[in-house]
Write a protein that holds these residues in place. Sequence first.
Motif, mmCIF file in Angstrom:
data_model
loop_
_atom_site.group_PDB
_atom_site.id
_atom_site.type_symbol
_atom_site.label_atom_id
_atom_site.label_comp_id
_atom_site.label_asym_id
_atom_site.label_seq_id
_atom_site.Cartn_x
_atom_site.Cartn_y
_atom_site.Cartn_z
ATOM 1 N N LEU A 1 23.415 44.891 -31.858
ATOM 2 C CA LEU A 1 22.352 45.087 -32.835
ATOM 3 C C LEU A 1 22.532 46.412 -33.597
ATOM 4 O O LEU A 1 22.512 46.447 -34.834
ATOM 5 C CB LEU A 1 20.985 45.060 -32.145
ATOM 6 N N LEU A 2 22.732 47.489 -32.848
ATOM 7 C CA LEU A 2 22.887 48.802 -33.486
ATOM 8 C C LEU A 2 24.185 48.888 -34.283
ATOM 9 O O LEU A 2 24.222 49.472 -35.367
ATOM 10 C CB LEU A 2 22.798 49.908 -32.440
ATOM 11 N N LYS A 3 25.252 48.280 -33.765
ATOM 12 C CA LYS A 3 26.522 48.256 -34.496
ATOM 13 C C LYS A 3 26.341 47.507 -35.820
ATOM 14 O O LYS A 3 26.794 47.972 -36.870
ATOM 15 C CB LYS A 3 27.603 47.592 -33.657
ATOM 16 N N SER A 4 25.675 46.380 -35.771
ATOM 17 C CA SER A 4 25.466 45.585 -36.984
ATOM 18 C C SER A 4 24.638 46.345 -38.016
ATOM 19 O O SER A 4 24.908 46.280 -39.214
ATOM 20 C CB SER A 4 24.756 44.270 -36.644
ATOM 21 N N SER B 1 21.166 44.292 -43.387
ATOM 22 C CA SER B 1 19.741 44.540 -43.615
ATOM 23 C C SER B 1 18.942 43.998 -42.436
ATOM 24 O O SER B 1 19.456 43.238 -41.609
ATOM 25 C CB SER B 1 19.296 43.850 -44.905
ATOM 26 N N MET B 2 17.676 44.371 -42.375
ATOM 27 C CA MET B 2 16.823 43.887 -41.289
ATOM 28 C C MET B 2 16.647 42.371 -41.377
ATOM 29 O O MET B 2 16.567 41.695 -40.349
ATOM 30 C CB MET B 2 15.469 44.600 -41.309
ATOM 31 N N THR B 3 16.631 41.828 -42.575
ATOM 32 C CA THR B 3 16.528 40.374 -42.745
ATOM 33 C C THR B 3 17.766 39.690 -42.164
ATOM 34 O O THR B 3 17.656 38.697 -41.438
ATOM 35 C CB THR B 3 16.379 40.023 -44.238
ATOM 36 N N ARG C 1 12.243 36.175 -34.875
ATOM 37 C CA ARG C 1 11.303 35.401 -35.691
ATOM 38 C C ARG C 1 11.044 36.027 -37.053
ATOM 39 O O ARG C 1 10.753 35.329 -38.005
ATOM 40 C CB ARG C 1 9.976 35.242 -34.957
ATOM 41 N N SER C 2 11.118 37.385 -37.093
ATOM 42 C CA SER C 2 10.834 38.066 -38.360
ATOM 43 C C SER C 2 11.614 39.374 -38.428
ATOM 44 O O SER C 2 12.200 39.816 -37.439
ATOM 45 C CB SER C 2 9.327 38.371 -38.465
#
Length: 182
Positions: A129-132, A139-141, A150-151
């Motif tokens: 997650l942090l690498k991405s 982006s968060m999306t 979910r969001s």
Amino acid sequence: MSEIHRTAHLADERERLWIALYKDAFPLVAKFISNRGGSFEQARDIFQDAAVIWYEKRAGGTGFQVGSDKAYLFGIAKNLWYRKSSEQSKFLPLDSLADTALNEQEDEQLATTRLMNLLEISGRKCLELLKSFYYDKLSMTELAEGFGFRSTRSATVQKYKCLERVREIVKQKSWCYEDFFE
């Protein structure tokens, strides 16, 4: 109050101001310059030059107002140091520049290795997650879609939890940080 007493009083006030300013600001300047490879003598010279500039600005009576004399003096000292160090770097031999570049590259590699070790300890999902987010600049999306949240809010909360997990590991292991990562 006579003119002689008023002049003596102003001289005493000026001396107290200089002493207080020196006690407050010089340690900051000395630490700043020391952290950048400078000597105590260089810090003293830079501070004295900065103090003269500060005093000339203050005594000039051109509406000179700052929030903090200490901060303003420190800013002047930083600028003087950067100017001086950039002038000195123009005359460094090429082999010392190569050594500096190699050391910086080694330091960067060591820091990256330590960071990756921290992330691996925090868990595979946090690592990904942090690498991405930080390295792949998703982006968060995109994170929410890619990791099945979910969001975007859920992705944001999970990223925060991962960062907190890494911080907690660092706090727990800070007493043996060097041994832990090497």
